[in-house]
Design a protein around this motif. Structure first.
Motif, short mmCIF file in Angstrom:
data_model
loop_
_atom_site.label_atom_id
_atom_site.label_comp_id
_atom_site.label_asym_id
_atom_site.label_seq_id
_atom_site.Cartn_x
_atom_site.Cartn_y
_atom_site.Cartn_z
N LEU A 88 0.83 -1.20 0.00
CA LEU A 88 0.00 0.00 0.00
C LEU A 88 0.87 1.25 0.00
O LEU A 88 0.62 2.20 -0.75
CB LEU A 88 -0.92 -0.01 1.22
CG LEU A 88 -1.74 1.26 1.46
CD1 LEU A 88 -2.70 1.51 0.31
CD2 LEU A 88 -2.49 1.17 2.78
N ILE A 89 1.91 1.25 0.84
CA ILE A 89 2.80 2.40 0.89
C ILE A 89 3.48 2.62 -0.46
O ILE A 89 3.57 3.74 -0.97
CB ILE A 89 3.85 2.20 2.00
CG1 ILE A 89 3.17 2.21 3.37
CG2 ILE A 89 4.93 3.28 1.93
CD1 ILE A 89 4.10 1.86 4.52
N GLN A 90 3.96 1.53 -1.07
CA GLN A 90 4.63 1.65 -2.35
C GLN A 90 3.66 2.16 -3.42
O GLN A 90 4.04 2.96 -4.29
CB GLN A 90 5.20 0.29 -2.75
CG GLN A 90 6.21 0.33 -3.89
CD GLN A 90 5.54 0.30 -5.25
OE1 GLN A 90 4.40 -0.17 -5.38
NE2 GLN A 90 6.22 0.80 -6.27
N GLY A 91 2.42 1.73 -3.36
CA GLY A 91 1.43 2.22 -4.32
C GLY A 91 1.16 3.70 -4.16
O GLY A 91 1.00 4.42 -5.16
N MET A 92 1.10 4.18 -2.92
CA MET A 92 0.89 5.62 -2.68
C MET A 92 2.05 6.42 -3.26
O MET A 92 1.85 7.47 -3.90
CB MET A 92 0.74 5.87 -1.18
CG MET A 92 -0.53 5.30 -0.57
SD MET A 92 -0.43 5.20 1.23
CE MET A 92 0.13 6.83 1.65
N LEU A 93 3.27 5.96 -3.04
CA LEU A 93 4.43 6.69 -3.54
C LEU A 93 4.46 6.68 -5.07
O LEU A 93 4.82 7.68 -5.69
CB LEU A 93 5.71 6.05 -2.99
CG LEU A 93 5.90 6.16 -1.47
CD1 LEU A 93 7.14 5.39 -1.04
CD2 LEU A 93 6.03 7.62 -1.04
N SER A 94 4.09 5.55 -5.67
CA SER A 94 4.07 5.47 -7.12
C SER A 94 3.04 6.41 -7.71
O SER A 94 3.26 7.03 -8.75
CB SER A 94 3.78 4.03 -7.57
OG SER A 94 4.78 3.15 -7.11
N LEU A 95 1.89 6.54 -7.04
CA LEU A 95 0.84 7.43 -7.52
C LEU A 95 1.33 8.86 -7.56
O LEU A 95 1.09 9.60 -8.52
CB LEU A 95 -0.39 7.30 -6.63
CG LEU A 95 -1.57 8.21 -6.97
CD1 LEU A 95 -2.14 7.86 -8.33
CD2 LEU A 95 -2.66 8.11 -5.90
N CYS A 96 2.06 9.26 -6.52
CA CYS A 96 2.58 10.62 -6.48
C CYS A 96 3.68 10.82 -7.51
O CYS A 96 3.79 11.86 -8.14
CB CYS A 96 3.10 10.93 -5.08
SG CYS A 96 3.62 12.64 -4.82
N ALA A 97 4.52 9.79 -7.71
CA ALA A 97 5.62 9.91 -8.66
C ALA A 97 5.12 9.98 -10.09
O ALA A 97 5.81 10.53 -10.97
CB ALA A 97 6.57 8.72 -8.50
N ASP A 98 3.94 9.44 -10.37
CA ASP A 98 3.39 9.45 -11.72
C ASP A 98 2.79 10.79 -12.10
O ASP A 98 2.38 10.98 -13.25
CB ASP A 98 2.32 8.36 -11.87
CG ASP A 98 2.94 6.96 -11.84
OD1 ASP A 98 4.16 6.85 -12.08
OD2 ASP A 98 2.20 6.00 -11.56
N CYS A 99 2.71 11.71 -11.15
CA CYS A 99 2.15 13.02 -11.46
C CYS A 99 3.05 13.75 -12.45
O CYS A 99 4.27 13.58 -12.47
CB CYS A 99 2.00 13.86 -10.19
SG CYS A 99 0.84 13.15 -9.00
N ASP A 100 2.44 14.62 -13.24
CA ASP A 100 3.18 15.33 -14.28
C ASP A 100 4.21 16.29 -13.71
O ASP A 100 5.22 16.57 -14.35
CB ASP A 100 2.21 16.10 -15.18
CG ASP A 100 1.30 15.17 -15.97
OD1 ASP A 100 1.69 14.00 -16.18
OD2 ASP A 100 0.20 15.61 -16.36
N ASN A 101 3.95 16.82 -12.50
CA ASN A 101 4.87 17.81 -11.95
C ASN A 101 6.13 17.17 -11.36
O ASN A 101 7.05 17.88 -10.97
CB ASN A 101 4.19 18.66 -10.88
CG ASN A 101 3.52 17.82 -9.80
OD1 ASN A 101 3.94 16.69 -9.54
ND2 ASN A 101 2.47 18.37 -9.19
N GLY A 102 6.19 15.84 -11.28
CA GLY A 102 7.41 15.18 -10.83
C GLY A 102 7.69 15.28 -9.35
O GLY A 102 8.82 15.01 -8.92
#
Length: 665
Positions: A88-102
Motif C-alpha cells: 500500500l505504501i509503495q502504491g501511494m508513492l508510485s501514484l505521487c511519482a506518476d504526477c506530471d509535476n514530478g
C-alpha cells in the motif's frame, strides 16, 4: 515552489507534501487507510494478518521497503506479515511519482499521526509518529467546547502533536546510513539487477543494529546523541586520558603491515580515546563513529571472540568496506572489589577553590579529585602476545588478567583485510591492554568499572541541583585544544522523580530541545513545514558551499563532516545557528537553550569565537546547551542559571570531554 502550509489545511497539487491531509475525525484505524494526493483519493484495505501483527497504538513505527514493495525491515511486527501494508505504501508513492509535476511525497499528516517518507535509490524508508497524548476534542469531533480559550487549545495541540517532521527525517537518514554501514551503497546495484530481491538475507542478524540506531532517538538511550550528531565520552582525569591517547596514537602507526587508519577505545557506548590520521579529509566523522559505537553495543556476540569485521563509513567512503578488528579488554581483578561511594553527590563537603562569580560556590571536578591522583603509573610498559589464532578467536577464560571480558573494547580499523593485518592487530590489542592498565593503575575501576556511570551521573546531578534545573544537555563541537575533534555531548539524569519516571514527559522535554535547535537555525519550528531543496543548494545553503562532494568546511560540527546533499535533515541539525538564544515557557517547564555562533554568520566562513559577545556567557562557538527548569522559574532567572551552568561545564570540560589530547591526530 510554494511552501507547505500548516497541517490539516488544503494545499496545491504542486506542493512537495501531500495535497490534502485527512482530518482527524475521518481517519479510521487500521481497517482502512485513506489518503488524498493532489485531490485524488485512494483507499486500501489491510489484511487481518497485518492488523494482528501491527500495534497501531505505539508511538512510533519505521519501515524499510524496496521500490517493488518488498519488505526489508520493520521496527515492530514481522515485516513479512506486513507485506500488504508495504505494498500500500509503495502504491501511494508510485501514484505521487506518476504526477506530471514530478513531485515526491514527503509527508502526510492524518489526525494524531504523521507519516514521513525518505526515498534513497531503490529503497524507501517510512516513519510513522503518533501522539503520546490523546486530544480531548477528538471525542466529540468538534473544534473544542465552549469556554476553551485559544491558549488552552494551542497548549493541548502542542502536547498532542506527534514527533516533528524534521527529527523523524533525521532518524530515517540515520537508519539508511546504518544500512550502508552494513552493506555499502552497492546494495542499490542489487535492485537494478533484480528489483524483487529479498534484502533481509543480506542483513541477517543485523536487525538489532538497525533497531539500535532508531533507539538513539529515545530518551531512555540518550536522545542527545542523535540530536547533536555526536558521541558521549567517559569522564576521566585529563592527565590519564592524555597518556592513554598517546599510547593509542603510537599503536595506530605501529600496527604492521599497513597500520591502523583509526584506533578507538570504547567503554560501553562511551568514547575513551580516539586516534586518527592528521589529514582533515581522513578524519573520522562523528556520525560514522556513532554508527560504529551502535554496532558494537548491539552485537553481544562480539564479547565472546576477537572479531575481524567489514564495515562501511558512509561519510568516509560509502562505496567500499574498511576492516575493523574488535577486541574486548578484560577487567583487572581490582575491578571486582567494592567501590567507594560516588564523589559527585550534591552533599559533597570538600571545600571549593576560588572561581569566578559565574561558578562561585561550585567546586570543580579537579578540586574534588586533587587527593585521588595516586596510583596511575607510567604508560611505557607493555607485553606482546604471540598472535596465533584465526579471524574469530574465542577468549581464554583463565588468564592472569582476571578472566571475563569487561565493557571496554579496542577497535582498530584498516584498509587491508589480510590475515597478517589481523594478527598484527591482535598483538597490538594485547600491548594496549597492558599499557592502559599501567596508565590507569588503581583508577581503572573508578573510570571504567561497573560503578563509573553512577559516579558520573552524580556529578551531573550536582550540576543540576546547584542551578535548580531538572535536566540539561550539552553539546561540544568544533576544535578543542587547537585540533579538530569529533562532536561530543552529555546529558544529565532527570533530577525530578516524577519526570524521571514519566516517558511521555521526557519526550516533551526533548521535544522542547528539538524545537529550539530548529528555531535558531531556520527561524521556525512549525510542525507542518517540509524541506525545500533550494535552501540546501548553493554557497549560502546549509552545506556552506562545500561543493558537490559535501566535504566542505561550512559545517559547525567539524571540518570535513562529509554531509551529502541527500542528508537534508542531518545537514540542517549540523548547520550554523542564526541566533544564540531560544526559550520556551510551558505549563510545567521553562526551557532555555544557548548556542555558540561564528563571526562569519550562518553558512559562511569565519572563525569560531566565544559567544560571550552574543550575550550567551562562556559558551564556545558551535556549542549548544539546553536546560529544563520548573515552570516556577522565570525566563530571566532561567537564562542566568543557564549561563552559570555553561561556565561550570566548560570549566570541567577536560574531565568530561575529549579535548585536543584525548583525540590524538
Amino acid at each position: 515552489m510554494p511552501p507547505r502550509t500548516e497541517a490539516h489545511a488544503e494545499q496545491q497539487p504542486a506542493a512537495v507534501a501531500v495535497g490534502k491531509a485527512t482530518p482527524a475525525a475521518e481517519v479510521e484505524p487500521p481497517g482502512k487507510v485513506q489518503v488524498t494526493v493532489g485531490g485524488a483519493e485512494e483507499a486500501g484495505s489491510e489484511g487481518e494478518d497485518d492488523d494482528d501483527d501491527f500495534d497501531w497504538g505505539a508511538a512510533k513505527h519505521i519501515f524499510v521497503l524496496s521500490n517493488a514493495g518488498k519488505p526489508v525491515f520493520s521496527l515492530s511486527g514481522d515485516e513479512q506479515r506486513l507485506s500488504t501494508l508495504m505494498s500500500l505504501i509503495q502504491g501511494m508513492l508510485s501514484l505521487c511519482a506518476d504526477c506530471d509535476n514530478g513531485d515526491e511525497m514527503e509527508s502526510i499528516s492524518a489526525g494524531s499521526r504523521r507519516f514521513v517518507f525518505l526515498k534513497r535509490g531503490n529503497l524507501v524508508l517510512v516513519g510513522v509518529s503518533s501522539s503520546l497524548v490523546e486530544t480531548a476534542s477528538g471525542d466529540e469531533g468538534g473544534e473544542g467546547g465552549e469556554g476553551t480559550g485559544k491558549e488552552e487549545d494551542e497548549a493541548a495541540a502542542a502536547a498532542a502533536a506527534p514527533e516533528c517532521e524534521s527529527f523523524m527525517r533525521l532518524q530515517l537518514e540515520y537508519l539508511y546510513a546504518s544500512i550502508l554501514f552494513l552493506l555499502t551503497s552497492k546494495v542499490q546495484g542489487i535492485f537494478l539487477k533484480s528489483p524483487g530481491y529479498d534484502l533481509r538475507g543480506l542483513l541477517g542478524g543485523a536487525d538489532t543494529s538497525l533497531r539500535g540506531i532508531i533507539e538513539l532517538a529515545e530518551p531512555s538511550r540518550g536522545r542527545g546523541r542523535m540530536l547533536a550528531g555526536g558521541v558521549e565520552t567517559v569522564w576521566m582525569d585529563p592527565a590519564i586520558r592524555s597518556r592513554v591517547a598517546r599510547n593509542l596514537q603510537a599503536a595506530q602507526t605501529a600496527s604492521a603491515p599497513s597500520g591502523a587508519l583509526y584506533a578507538v577505545w570504547l567503554c560501553g557506548e562511551k568514547l575513551v580515546a580516539l586516534a586518527q590520521p592528521r589529514a582533515p579529509s581522513h578524519h573520522l566523522s562523528s556520525r560514522d563513529l556513532l554508527l560504529l559505537v551502535n554496532y558494537v553495543a548491539t552485537q553481544p556476540a562480539l564479547r565472546n571472540a576477537e572479531s575481524w569485521t567489514p564495515v562501511c563509513f558512509p561519510r568516509f567512503q560509502k562505496t567500499g568496506y574498511l576492516y575493523a578488528y574488535i577486541g574486548f579488554l578484560e577487567d583487572p581483578p581490582s575491578s571486582t572489589l567494592p567501590r567507594p561511594p560516588p564523589q559527585g553527590n550534591a552533599d559533597q563537603n570538600s571545600p571549593p577553590a576560588q572561581h569566578s562569580d559565574a561558578t562561585a560556590g561550585t567546586g570543580s571536578i579537579a578540586d574534588e579529585n586533587e587527593g585521588r591522583r595516586g596510583g596511575s603509573a607510567s604508560a611505557d610498559g607493555g607485553t606482546q602476545s604471540n598472535g596465533s589464532g584465526s579471524r574469530s578467536i574465542e577468549r581464554d577464560s583463565g588468564t592472569e588478567a582476571g578472566g571475563a571480558a569487561g565493557d571496554s573494547c579496542v577497535i582498530l580499523v584498516s584498509v587491508e583485510s589480510s590475515s597478517e593485518q589481523f594478527q598484527a592487530f591482535r598483538r597490538t590489542r594485547s600491548a594496549l591492554e597492558s599499557r592502559f592498565r599501567s596508565a590507569l593503575g588503581t583508577h581503572w575501576d573508578r573510570y571504567l568499572g561497573s560503578g563509573a556511570e553512577l559516579e558520573r551521573e552524580g556529578i551531573l546531578t550536582k550540576f543540576c541541583t546547584q542551578m535548580k534545573a531538572l535536566h540539561f544537555h550539552y553539546c561540544l563541537r568544533g576544535k578543542q585544544g587547537g585540533a579538530p575533534c569529533v562532536t561530543q555531548c552529555l546529558s544529565s539524569p532527570f533530577v525530578d522523580h516524577e519526570l524521571a519516571s514519566n516517558p511521555a514527559a521526557q519526550h516533551r522535554v526533548w521535544g522542547y530541545y528539538t524545537r529550539a535547535a530548529l528555531r535558531v537555525r531556520r527561524g521556525s519550528c512549525q510542525e507542518g513545514r517540509v524541506f525545500c531543496r533550494r535552501r540546501f543548494e548553493g554557497n549560502n545553503g546549509y552545506f556552506g558551499g562545500g561543493g558537490g562532494d559535501g566535504r566542505g568546511s561550512g559545517s559547525p560540527a567539524e571540518e570535513g563532516n562529509g554531509a551529502s546533499e541527500e542528508e537534508l535533515a542531518t545537514a540542517l541539525f549540523e548547520s550554523d545557528p542564526v541566533h544564540s538564544l531560544a526559550y520556551e515557557v510551558g505549563d510545567e517547564h521553562t526551557v532555555v537553550s544557548l548556542f555558540g555562533k561564528r563571526d562569519g554568520g550562518a553558512g559562511g566562513g569565519g572563525r569560531w569565537v566565544s559567544s560571550s559577545s552574543a550575550g550567551t556567557g562562556r559558551l564556545g562557538g558551535g556549542d549548544e546547551l539546553h536546560v529544563c527548569f520548573p515552570s516556577s522559574v522565570s525566563p530571566e532567572d532561567a537564562y542566568k542559571a543557564a549561563v552559570r551552568l555553561t561556565a561550570i561545564v566548560r570549566r570541567d570540560r577536560d574531565w568530561l570531554f575529549l579535548t585536543g589530547t584525548g583525540a590524538a591526530k
